[in-house]
Design a protein around this motif. Structure first.
Motif, PDB file in Angstrom:
ATOM      1  N   LYS A  83     -20.144  36.619  -6.450  1.00 55.23           N
ATOM      2  CA  LYS A  83     -19.541  37.729  -7.178  1.00 55.23           C
ATOM      3  C   LYS A  83     -18.057  37.847  -6.836  1.00 55.23           C
ATOM      4  CE  LYS A  83     -19.556  41.450  -9.766  1.00 55.23           C
ATOM      5  NZ  LYS A  83     -19.787  41.381 -11.228  1.00 55.23           N
ATOM      6  N   LEU A  84     -17.719  37.790  -5.570  1.00 54.92           N
ATOM      7  CA  LEU A  84     -16.318  37.885  -5.153  1.00 54.92           C
ATOM      8  C   LEU A  84     -15.504  36.708  -5.683  1.00 54.92           C
ATOM      9  CD1 LEU A  84     -16.875  39.066  -1.469  1.00 54.92           C
ATOM     10  CD2 LEU A  84     -15.806  40.409  -3.287  1.00 54.92           C
ATOM     11  N   ALA A  85     -16.103  35.514  -5.664  1.00 57.00           N
ATOM     12  CA  ALA A  85     -15.403  34.336  -6.179  1.00 57.00           C
ATOM     13  C   ALA A  85     -15.122  34.485  -7.668  1.00 57.00           C
ATOM     14  CB  ALA A  85     -16.220  33.069  -5.917  1.00 57.00           C
ATOM     15  N   ALA A  91     -13.022  38.360   5.184  1.00 60.20           N
ATOM     16  CA  ALA A  91     -11.653  38.486   4.676  1.00 60.20           C
ATOM     17  C   ALA A  91     -11.638  38.792   3.179  1.00 60.20           C
ATOM     18  CB  ALA A  91     -10.875  37.205   4.968  1.00 60.20           C
ATOM     19  N   ALA A  92     -12.534  38.132   2.426  1.00 62.69           N
ATOM     20  CA  ALA A  92     -12.602  38.371   0.982  1.00 62.69           C
ATOM     21  C   ALA A  92     -13.071  39.791   0.685  1.00 62.69           C
ATOM     22  CB  ALA A  92     -13.537  37.354   0.329  1.00 62.69           C
ATOM     23  N   TYR A 126     -13.467  28.154   1.702  1.00 58.40           N
ATOM     24  CA  TYR A 126     -14.048  27.553   2.907  1.00 58.40           C
ATOM     25  C   TYR A 126     -15.227  28.354   3.460  1.00 58.40           C
ATOM     26  CZ  TYR A 126      -9.779  24.865   2.648  1.00 58.40           C
ATOM     27  OH  TYR A 126      -8.762  24.048   2.213  1.00 58.40           O
ATOM     28  N   ALA A 127     -15.757  29.277   2.664  1.00 53.34           N
ATOM     29  CA  ALA A 127     -16.919  30.047   3.110  1.00 53.34           C
ATOM     30  C   ALA A 127     -18.165  29.172   3.104  1.00 53.34           C
ATOM     31  CB  ALA A 127     -17.123  31.258   2.208  1.00 53.34           C
ATOM     32  N   ASP A 177     -13.453  47.645   6.012  1.00 55.09           N
ATOM     33  CA  ASP A 177     -14.185  47.286   7.231  1.00 55.09           C
ATOM     34  C   ASP A 177     -14.838  45.906   7.143  1.00 55.09           C
ATOM     35  OD1 ASP A 177     -16.201  47.772   5.443  1.00 55.09           O
ATOM     36  OD2 ASP A 177     -17.100  49.445   6.540  1.00 55.09           O
ATOM     37  N   GLY A 178     -14.747  45.269   5.976  1.00 54.52           N
ATOM     38  CA  GLY A 178     -15.307  43.927   5.826  1.00 54.52           C
ATOM     39  C   GLY A 178     -16.809  43.884   5.691  1.00 54.52           C
ATOM     40  N   ALA A 179     -17.457  45.055   5.590  1.00 50.06           N
ATOM     41  CA  ALA A 179     -18.912  45.106   5.452  1.00 50.06           C
ATOM     42  C   ALA A 179     -19.287  45.450   4.013  1.00 50.06           C
ATOM     43  CB  ALA A 179     -19.501  46.135   6.414  1.00 50.06           C
TER      44      ALA A 179
END
Length: 452
Positions: A214-216, A236-237, A224-225, A250-252
């Motif tokens: 979804k993020l991509a 990071a994404a 590189y994930a 918070d990256g969560a």
């Protein structure tokens, strides 16, 4: 006199072979016992015929099959065969060979509803059933260990992760409900492909992979994930998305982030509370979906087809032209009416799809020469041409050393998508005309572009 006697002997000698042949039973319609026995074929997915119908009837008798008696070995029948084999302690390959057929035609097989026919797997156990559990967990990214048939600490952790993502009681014991959800892929595992559990760094699982996809699709860098692993690149994404949308950085991936990413599907507390919606063998009733429809069930179908390599757009819950085209591709592969409408039969197939279920055109291993391309490379393709593609992607940094295994799986599809995105071409994870033209330009190599 002697000459006449010798002549009679000669005639008798010449007649002897004919007499011997005459004594053999003739192979005629009136003498069927003399016919050569017919070899019973092994039944596999995609086959049709009266023997398939007979097998469907026997599977239904034992409670494993509730699909149409249509003489066609489809996805629902494949699930039924595997369940029959598993509960009867046969090799679980989904094929009806001599052993499976013999037991299926007997009166001694274990039926689906027989008590205690599905043992609960737990820590400390070992054997073939544990191996099958490990394979299924590895296919969906929850487990990364070896397939050794030992239910140890890593398997326990993987089972708990799966149960949490499926909305089941995360006790680490693989009982009938957990195994049913894992093997059939039709429980409400990820809200139709969308995470139902909160995710953070260190988590593994197919719902992590869905989040990454979804993020991509929204152009957040995940080159590189590691697919299915919530690593630092994924963190990071997520942080970048949170920052861009004014959320807590918070990256969560909690419920707030899920509602932003999938607003049409995770919409209220009642929807969150629905943890399990049945299986192939106990289906709930879905509405018929077609062009112009929208909603959670559309998004569910989109994510299933996307995971299996049939759909390449965003799972936005809107049934558009791209979704219809994907449905037709599924229907074509499973010998259904190609109308682009998701009715009961198409639903049954889509619900059984998983990351390795798509069976697109496979590249022939014999086509090794440069310029031998006549088809695209996509999920499911195998061969030396796939290896060459992977080697090129390794050179460009999209894959890691050792990934050139000649099998076009999720990781290769991911790498192709990142390359396509960087080159500004259509991002679909399929190595076709535009992709090979771009590789030619970037690497200075000469691939003949696909024509089919």
């Amino acid at each position: 006199m002697m000459k006449r006697f010798l002549a009679v002997l000669l005639v008798l000698a010449l007649m002897a072979p004919a007499a011997a042949l005459a004594d053999e039973p003739a192979v005629t319609a009136a003498n069927p016992a003399a016919e050569t026995p017919v070899t019973v074929r092994t039944l596999t997915k995609g086959m049709k015929g009266e023997d398939v119908l007979a097998a469907q009837i026997r599977l239904a008798k034992y409670g494993y099959y509730n699909g149409p008696l249509d003489s066609s070995f489809g996805s629902v029948m494949l699930t039924a065969v595997k369940q029959f084999q598993r509960k009867n302690e046969l090799a679980v390959d989904g094929k009806i060979g001599p052993q499976t057929l013999a037991l299926l035609n007997s009166d001694n097989a274990v039926g689906k509803t027989d008590p205690d026919s599905e043992a609960t797997l737990s820590i400390g156990m070992n054997g073939e059933k544990v191996k099958e559990l490990q394979r299924a967990l590895r296919e969906t990214y929850y487990y990364t260990g070896t397939i050794d048939g030992i239910f140890g600490a890593e398997v326990l952790k993987a089972v708990k992760w799966f149960q949490a993502s499926a909305g089941l009681n995360a006790d680490g014991k693989a009982g009938p409900r957990t195994l049913d959800a894992l093997y059939n892929r039709t429980a409400r595992i990820f809200n139709g492909g969308i995470p139902v559990r909160s995710l953070s760094q260190g988590y593994r699982g197919y719902d992590v992979y869905v989040l990454q996809m979804k993020l991509a699709s929204l152009n957040y860098t995940l080159t590189y994930a590691k697919p299915g692993y919530y690593d630092s690149v994924t963190v990071a994404a997520v942080k970048a998305y949170q920052k861009d949308n004014g959320l807590k950085v918070d990256g969560a991936a909690g419920s707030v982030l899920r509602r932003y990413l999938w607003p049409t599907t995770v919409n209220n507390a009642e929807e969150e509370a629905k943890q399990y919606e049945g299986t192939v063998d106990d289906p709930f009733t879905e509405r018929t979906l077609k062009l112009g429809k929208s909603g959670n069930d559309v998004a569910s179908a989109q994510m299933k087809m996307k995971a299996a390599g049939y759909f390449f757009g965003a799972a936005d819950g809107v049934f558009g032209k791209d979704t219809k085209a994907a449905v037709i591709r599924v229907q074509k592969d499973y010998n259904l009416k190609q109308d682009g409408i998701i009715g009961p039969q198409t639903w049954a197939v889509i619900k059984s799809l998983n990351v390795s279920s798509a069976e697109p055109t496979v590249v022939d291993d014999d086509k090794t020469a440069v310029g031998a391309y006549t088809t695209k490379l996509r999920r499911g393709s195998r061969g030396t041409q796939v290896t060459k593609l992977q080697q090129q992607l390794i050179t460009l940094g999209y894959l890691e050393t050792g990934d050139a295994d000649g099998k076009f799986g999720p990781k290769t599809a991911w790498a192709v998508m990142q390359f396509q995105k960087d080159q500004g071409i259509n991002v679909d994870g399929v190595a076709g005309y535009q992709t090979f033209v771009a590789l030619n330009e970037v690497l200075g190599v000469q691939w003949d572009v696909p024509v089919g």
